[in-house]
Design a protein around this motif. Structure first.
Motif, PDB file in Angstrom:
ATOM      1  N   GLY A  98      17.878  27.130 -92.898  1.00  0.00           N
ATOM      2  CA  GLY A  98      19.118  27.286 -93.674  1.00  0.00           C
ATOM      3  C   GLY A  98      20.064  28.536 -93.244  1.00  0.00           C
ATOM      4  N   ALA A  99      19.209  29.351 -92.458  1.00  0.00           N
ATOM      5  CA  ALA A  99      20.182  30.730 -92.001  1.00  0.00           C
ATOM      6  C   ALA A  99      20.998  30.518 -90.984  1.00  0.00           C
ATOM      7  CB  ALA A  99      19.007  31.929 -91.859  1.00  0.00           C
ATOM      8  N   GLY A 100      20.788  29.705 -90.021  1.00  0.00           N
ATOM      9  CA  GLY A 100      21.486  29.342 -88.815  1.00  0.00           C
ATOM     10  C   GLY A 100      23.078  29.025 -88.877  1.00  0.00           C
ATOM     11  N   GLY A 101      23.619  29.184 -87.947  1.00  0.00           N
ATOM     12  CA  GLY A 101      24.976  28.817 -87.655  1.00  0.00           C
ATOM     13  C   GLY A 101      25.828  29.527 -88.568  1.00  0.00           C
ATOM     14  N   GLY A 102      25.334  30.904 -88.756  1.00  0.00           N
ATOM     15  CA  GLY A 102      26.257  31.860 -89.804  1.00  0.00           C
ATOM     16  C   GLY A 102      26.194  31.473 -91.275  1.00  0.00           C
ATOM     17  N   VAL A 103      25.427  30.480 -91.576  1.00  0.00           N
ATOM     18  CA  VAL A 103      25.349  30.127 -92.995  1.00  0.00           C
ATOM     19  C   VAL A 103      25.092  31.143 -94.054  1.00  0.00           C
ATOM     20  CG1 VAL A 103      24.425  28.451 -94.605  1.00  0.00           C
ATOM     21  CG2 VAL A 103      25.270  27.569 -92.527  1.00  0.00           C
ATOM     22  N   LYS A 104      23.808  32.026 -93.390  1.00  0.00           N
ATOM     23  CA  LYS A 104      23.451  33.080 -94.286  1.00  0.00           C
ATOM     24  C   LYS A 104      24.429  34.064 -94.638  1.00  0.00           C
ATOM     25  CE  LYS A 104      19.589  35.382 -95.715  1.00  0.00           C
ATOM     26  NZ  LYS A 104      18.885  35.071 -97.043  1.00  0.00           N
ATOM     27  N   ALA A 105      25.370  34.169 -93.902  1.00  0.00           N
ATOM     28  CA  ALA A 105      26.331  35.076 -93.797  1.00  0.00           C
ATOM     29  C   ALA A 105      27.651  34.504 -94.521  1.00  0.00           C
ATOM     30  CB  ALA A 105      26.807  36.019 -92.727  1.00  0.00           C
ATOM     31  N   GLY A 106      27.903  33.279 -94.334  1.00  0.00           N
ATOM     32  CA  GLY A 106      29.090  32.778 -94.711  1.00  0.00           C
ATOM     33  C   GLY A 106      28.904  31.861 -95.999  1.00  0.00           C
ATOM     34  N   ILE A 107      27.710  31.388 -96.290  1.00  0.00           N
ATOM     35  CA  ILE A 107      27.700  30.755 -97.576  1.00  0.00           C
ATOM     36  C   ILE A 107      26.131  30.784 -98.017  1.00  0.00           C
ATOM     37  CG2 ILE A 107      27.912  28.209 -98.649  1.00  0.00           C
ATOM     38  CD1 ILE A 107      29.483  27.755 -95.877  1.00  0.00           C
ATOM     39  N   PRO A 108      25.907  32.031 -98.491  1.00  0.00           N
ATOM     40  CA  PRO A 108      24.386  32.503 -98.710  1.00  0.00           C
ATOM     41  C   PRO A 108      23.950  31.556 -99.781  1.00  0.00           C
ATOM     42  CG  PRO A 108      26.150  34.138 -99.552  1.00  0.00           C
ATOM     43  CD  PRO A 108      26.852  33.115 -98.736  1.00  0.00           C
ATOM     44  N   ASP A 109      24.581  31.125-100.633  1.00  0.00           N
ATOM     45  CA  ASP A 109      23.725  30.195-101.628  1.00  0.00           C
ATOM     46  C   ASP A 109      23.205  28.931-100.989  1.00  0.00           C
ATOM     47  OD1 ASP A 109      26.542  29.682-101.641  1.00  0.00           O
ATOM     48  OD2 ASP A 109      26.301  28.476-103.342  1.00  0.00           O
ATOM     49  N   LEU A 110      24.092  28.397-100.037  1.00  0.00           N
ATOM     50  CA  LEU A 110      23.536  27.419 -99.350  1.00  0.00           C
ATOM     51  C   LEU A 110      22.246  27.423 -98.707  1.00  0.00           C
ATOM     52  CD1 LEU A 110      23.961  24.267 -98.356  1.00  0.00           C
ATOM     53  CD2 LEU A 110      25.448  25.000 -96.615  1.00  0.00           C
ATOM     54  N   ALA A 111      22.352  28.719 -97.668  1.00  0.00           N
ATOM     55  CA  ALA A 111      21.237  29.159 -97.013  1.00  0.00           C
ATOM     56  C   ALA A 111      19.946  29.423 -97.956  1.00  0.00           C
ATOM     57  CB  ALA A 111      21.477  30.613 -96.351  1.00  0.00           C
ATOM     58  N   LEU A 112      20.066  29.786 -99.115  1.00  0.00           N
ATOM     59  CA  LEU A 112      18.927  30.141-100.091  1.00  0.00           C
ATOM     60  C   LEU A 112      18.473  28.836-100.433  1.00  0.00           C
ATOM     61  CD1 LEU A 112      17.732  32.548-101.308  1.00  0.00           C
ATOM     62  CD2 LEU A 112      19.009  32.343-103.289  1.00  0.00           C
ATOM     63  N   ASP A 113      19.394  27.745-100.681  1.00  0.00           N
ATOM     64  CA  ASP A 113      18.856  26.392-101.166  1.00  0.00           C
ATOM     65  C   ASP A 113      17.856  25.964-100.291  1.00  0.00           C
ATOM     66  OD1 ASP A 113      19.670  26.909-103.854  1.00  0.00           O
ATOM     67  OD2 ASP A 113      21.567  25.942-103.536  1.00  0.00           O
ATOM     68  N   CYS A 114      18.508  26.047 -98.756  1.00  0.00           N
ATOM     69  CA  CYS A 114      17.676  25.435 -98.006  1.00  0.00           C
ATOM     70  C   CYS A 114      16.433  26.029 -97.775  1.00  0.00           C
ATOM     71  CB  CYS A 114      18.388  25.579 -96.639  1.00  0.00           C
ATOM     72  SG  CYS A 114      19.843  24.565 -96.586  1.00  0.00           S
ATOM     73  N   ALA A 115      16.368  27.286 -97.712  1.00  0.00           N
ATOM     74  CA  ALA A 115      15.191  28.121 -97.670  1.00  0.00           C
ATOM     75  C   ALA A 115      14.060  27.580 -98.812  1.00  0.00           C
ATOM     76  CB  ALA A 115      15.357  29.598 -97.825  1.00  0.00           C
ATOM     77  N   LYS A 116      14.635  27.514 -99.859  1.00  0.00           N
ATOM     78  CA  LYS A 116      13.702  27.141-101.215  1.00  0.00           C
ATOM     79  C   LYS A 116      13.073  25.914-100.853  1.00  0.00           C
ATOM     80  CE  LYS A 116      16.575  28.148-104.574  1.00  0.00           C
ATOM     81  NZ  LYS A 116      17.072  28.235-105.870  1.00  0.00           N
ATOM     82  N   ALA A 117      13.795  24.727-100.110  1.00  0.00           N
ATOM     83  CA  ALA A 117      13.269  23.462 -99.791  1.00  0.00           C
ATOM     84  C   ALA A 117      12.474  23.760 -98.544  1.00  0.00           C
ATOM     85  CB  ALA A 117      14.371  22.559 -99.162  1.00  0.00           C
ATOM     86  N   ARG A 118      12.323  24.674 -97.755  1.00  0.00           N
ATOM     87  CA  ARG A 118      11.379  24.686 -96.741  1.00  0.00           C
ATOM     88  C   ARG A 118       9.952  25.479 -97.339  1.00  0.00           C
ATOM     89  NH1 ARG A 118       9.540  21.928 -93.046  1.00  0.00           N
ATOM     90  NH2 ARG A 118       9.176  23.108 -91.100  1.00  0.00           N
ATOM     91  N   VAL A 119      10.488  26.255 -98.318  1.00  0.00           N
ATOM     92  CA  VAL A 119       9.331  26.852 -99.121  1.00  0.00           C
ATOM     93  C   VAL A 119       8.406  25.603 -99.708  1.00  0.00           C
ATOM     94  CG1 VAL A 119       8.301  28.346-101.031  1.00  0.00           C
ATOM     95  CG2 VAL A 119      10.015  29.467 -99.446  1.00  0.00           C
ATOM     96  N   ARG A 120       9.102  24.893-100.289  1.00  0.00           N
ATOM     97  CA  ARG A 120       8.443  23.668-100.962  1.00  0.00           C
ATOM     98  C   ARG A 120       7.800  22.758-100.058  1.00  0.00           C
ATOM     99  NH1 ARG A 120      13.133  23.868-104.285  1.00  0.00           N
ATOM    100  NH2 ARG A 120      14.055  22.280-102.939  1.00  0.00           N
ATOM    101  N   ASP A 121       8.153  22.569 -98.795  1.00  0.00           N
ATOM    102  CA  ASP A 121       7.359  21.910 -97.505  1.00  0.00           C
ATOM    103  C   ASP A 121       6.159  22.594 -97.281  1.00  0.00           C
ATOM    104  OD1 ASP A 121       9.633  20.117 -97.454  1.00  0.00           O
ATOM    105  OD2 ASP A 121      10.483  21.272 -95.526  1.00  0.00           O
ATOM    106  N   GLY A 122       6.307  24.000 -97.491  1.00  0.00           N
ATOM    107  CA  GLY A 122       5.005  24.635 -97.174  1.00  0.00           C
ATOM    108  C   GLY A 122       4.132  24.432 -98.652  1.00  0.00           C
ATOM    109  N   GLU A 123       4.568  24.568 -99.479  1.00  0.00           N
ATOM    110  CA  GLU A 123       3.812  24.416-100.738  1.00  0.00           C
ATOM    111  C   GLU A 123       3.043  23.156-100.637  1.00  0.00           C
ATOM    112  OE1 GLU A 123       5.661  27.529-103.982  1.00  0.00           O
ATOM    113  OE2 GLU A 123       6.374  25.537-103.635  1.00  0.00           O
ATOM    114  N   GLU A 124       3.480  22.086-100.369  1.00  0.00           N
ATOM    115  CA  GLU A 124       3.300  20.619-100.381  1.00  0.00           C
ATOM    116  C   GLU A 124       2.009  20.537 -99.536  1.00  0.00           C
ATOM    117  OE1 GLU A 124       7.097  17.755-100.444  1.00  0.00           O
ATOM    118  OE2 GLU A 124       5.789  17.778 -98.708  1.00  0.00           O
ATOM    119  N   VAL A 125       1.710  21.502 -98.275  1.00  0.00           N
ATOM    120  CA  VAL A 125       0.556  21.297 -97.673  1.00  0.00           C
ATOM    121  C   VAL A 125      -0.115  22.555 -97.977  1.00  0.00           C
ATOM    122  CG1 VAL A 125       1.491  19.935 -95.695  1.00  0.00           C
ATOM    123  CG2 VAL A 125       1.654  22.546 -95.994  1.00  0.00           C
TER     124      VAL A 125
END
Lengths: 250, 456
Positions: free
Chosen positions: B343-370
């Protein structure tokens, strides 16, 4: 499939065909020119040129050589490899519609050519042209059913799958609905003539068969020439060109 | 209503003519919508998906270039529609999964990156703090307002870094100023292998990835040319990258801006280290008894898989992780070419940080799943964002770089020498004793001067 009814004559059909082809060709030219509003390279200036679009496309298509070009045409354009990788059902749908539509369009053109031979008795081949036209009946039916299968899957997906249904726009509905309608009217016109493939005389009503054939033809030509180049349905042309330019995206 | 600015038509000059064709090539199969990482966390905004962005671009372009516009005259674009389209276009991490699954073979990353400069030139983009990137980078040659002279301030004194040589390690701004544990681990491993390597020091400028990704190409040319020249002057034949963002830019973008011959090869550090593992040169001493998963950075994976091959992009970092004794490796469900972006790429982390954060949480959940205890990666930006997501989700999962895992298991000294940026360090680390390593987190001791956060 005869449609000479409601005052439509052979000469009028030829004239309309020429007009429709001209509209279609201009539509393609118009789109190529629009795409030419882009540049020809990463740093290049804006050129706004029909010819430079073609040059850019040819450059991209053959950048990796003829072998890669041919491989892309076969695997990605003709066999829709990327679609198969994602969804076998969608692949069956696309293949059915793609080959059904292409074959019917090509055979329709050929039938018109035979009509011309027959009408003017060119080279004294009127009788032979009529015989060949008769022989086209079965392939017309086979590819018609192929298109019908594809169109039915397409309509069913849009209705039955929630995710697909939720993201279906009026454009999508119109295109798929139009293809489905054209296919069905074509079949119905054929069935009304009687002695049809698989159906026999179940829907026989020969008096109105030409009328239905005319409706079918008008719809098909309308979609082909008056809608396709001027709307997002240009993807029928743009998608294969994109696949080739991007070497299948691989 | 439309004002003077918005009476301008949509600009197209930064797009290749074949890219304008690609927009029309979208056959609306909806496949991209199933994979888009931002749509997954913003399901109420289909406009951010590739299919809708293409449709919108077509509509906006039609206002000036359709048959109707030719006959009856162009329609002006208005503020509202351009604002929405700009937000949608910038709500994309340019991760490229849409291009991977696109039936029409559209090269979506290149397409979005070509759309954005047109929006910038027209005055619509970029969004949020992204417009700080060029100012910061032009002023300091890095986005952290740090001194160029401090580029190597974190290098341990006992590590020999040459000024020139055939192998050059391009550390990148984040390893130099914010995630120095990664830099230390890298130079320690290279040193322990006896590899003579050089670093550019103050001649290493920001790779300028964030500017290319956000459509602000002006500074890019200067940085690309400078870095390539600096690497050539250093005599580089092989340039190693432990940062996926820098690698992507050096391999793909710099050559687009550099007119001369580029004599060196760009290489992910994981490939170099895997070769060393295969030659038996890596000597592990401490087992790491953790369940580890690997997050494929988009810039090292999908963006490079056609250029460098899938083995380099996807398998080499996995081979490195799996070579470490004690590690129980398990892939997340979405991996390799179909991985979910952090979720950090494409400038999203700087431009739309809440979106980047939600994407990161989804990835963390992917990690927790396994049931992973550690998410390993080879990208400092992914690491930063996944750590932020982890913190926000209050997950216990740790996020580390593959190189740090290797260095810890090799028993190398990972101490970061005290330097002006020590107080800005915030990262998960492995604290190792003679027989085992424990996971820990280093908290930032000062807020720092990061204007735009870490984004690529």
């Amino acid at each position: 499939m005869a449609f000479y009814t409601l005052g439509l004559t052979f000469n009028l059909v030829i004239l309309l065909t020429v007009i429709i082809l001209a509209v279609w060709i201009y539509g393609i030219y118009f789109n190529f020119k629009k795409w030419g509003l882009g540049s020809t390279g990463y740093h290049d200036q804006l050129r706004n040129s029909f010819w430079l679009f073609l040059a850019t496309w040819v450059h991209e298509a053959f950048k990796d050589g003829l072998w890669v070009f041919l491989r892309t045409v076969v695997l990605d354009v003709l066999l829709l490899r990327r679609t198969l990788a994602r969804s076998p059902v969608r692949w069956v749908m696309h293949m059915s519609m793609f080959y059904g539509f292409l074959a019917l369009a090509a055979m329709s053109g050929f039938a018109l050519f035979l009509d011309i031979i027959e009408h003017f008795n060119l080279a004294g081949l009127a009788h032979e042209a009529e015989m060949v036209k008769e022989m086209l009946g079965l392939p017309f039916d086979v590819f018609g059913y192929l298109l019908l299968i594809g169109a039915t899957i397409a309509v069913s997906r849009r209705i039955l799958l929630k995710f697909v249904r939720d993201n279906t726009t009026a454009y999508d509905a119109f295109l798929i609905g139009a293809v489905f309608l054209i296919t069905i009217t074509g079949f119905y016109a054929e069935w009304m003539r009687g002695n049809s493939f698989l159906i026999g005389n179940l829907f026989e009503y020969p008096v109105y068969a030409p009328h239905f054939a005319l409706i079918h033809t008008v719809l098909a030509i309308g979609l082909f020439a008056l809608v396709l180049p001027w709307s997002k349905y240009i993807h029928v042309i743009a998608t294969p060109m994109t696949l080739i330019a991007n070497r299948g995206g691989e | 209503m439309a004002d003077q600015k918005n009476s301008k038509p949509l600009m197209t000059g930064f797009m290749l003519s074949t890219q304008l064709m690609e927009v029309d090539g979208c056959n609306r199969c909806q496949e991209c919508m199933k994979w888009c990482p931002t749509f997954a966390v913003r399901p109420d905004r289909p406009g951010i998906t590739p299919m809708y962005k293409n449709a919108r671009w077509r509509e906006l372009m039609a206002k000036s270039h359709s048959l109707r516009a030719k006959i009856f005259g162009a329609k002006p674009l208005n503020d509202d529609e351009m604002k929405v389209f700009t937000e949608d276009t910038y709500s994309c991490t340019t991760c490229g999964v849409c291009g991977t699954v696109c039936e029409a073979g559209i090269r979506t990353v290149e397409l979005w990156e070509a759309m954005r400069p047109n929006l910038v030139a027209r005055g619509d983009g970029p969004v949020g703090k992204q417009n700080m990137f060029p100012k910061l980078v032009k002023a300091d040659r890095n986005p952290y307002m740090a001194k160029q002279e401090d580029r190597l301030c974190w290098v341990p004194k006992d590590v020999k870094v040459q000024e020139s040589g055939e192998i050059v390690y391009f550390a990148g701004c984040t390893a130099a100023y914010r995630q120095q544990a990664l830099g230390v681990a890298t130079v320690r491993i290279l040193d322990s292998l006896g590899v003579p390597f050089a670093m550019l020091g103050k001649d290493e400028w920001c790779c300028a990835s964030a500017m290319v990704r956000t459509g602000q190409r002006d500074v890019m040319a200067e940085h690309a040319v400078h870095n390539v020249d600096a690497l050539k002057d250093a005599g580089a034949k092989k340039v190693l990258f432990a940062c996926a963002g820098c690698l992507r830019n050096a391999a793909v973008d710099w050559p687009l801006w550099y007119e001369g011959y580029i004599p060196y090869e760009t290489m992910p550090l994981s490939v170099f280290l895997r070769d060393a593992i295969r030659k038996g040169e890596i000597n592990y001493k401490i087992p790491l008894n953790y369940a580890v998963t690997y997050h494929d950075p988009c810039h090292n994976g999908r963006h490079l898989m056609h250029l460098k091959g899938k083995d380099w992009s996807f398998e080499s970092p996995r081979d490195c992780v799996q070579s470490i004794p004690g590690i129980k490796f398990r892939d997340m469900v979405r991996n390799r070419a179909l991985q979910r972006c952090c979720g950090a790429g494409g400038g999203v982390k700087a431009g739309i940080p809440d979106l980047a954060l939600d994407c990161a949480k989804a990835r963390v959940r992917d990690g927790e799943e396994v049931s992973a205890e550690v998410i390993a990666s080879t990208c400092p930006f992914c690491r930063r964002n996944i750590m932020d997501g982890r913190n926000d989700a209050k997950s216990g999962i740790k996020v580390l770089d593959v190189v740090e895992l290797m260095a810890a298991s090799m028993g190398l000294d990972m101490t970061i020498p005290e330097n002006p940026y020590t107080k800005f360090q915030e990262q998960d680390v492995l604290v190792c004793g003679p027989a085992e390593c424990k996971l820990d987190t280093v908290e930032r001791k000062a807020p720092g001067k990061d204007e735009v956060g870490e984004a690529h």
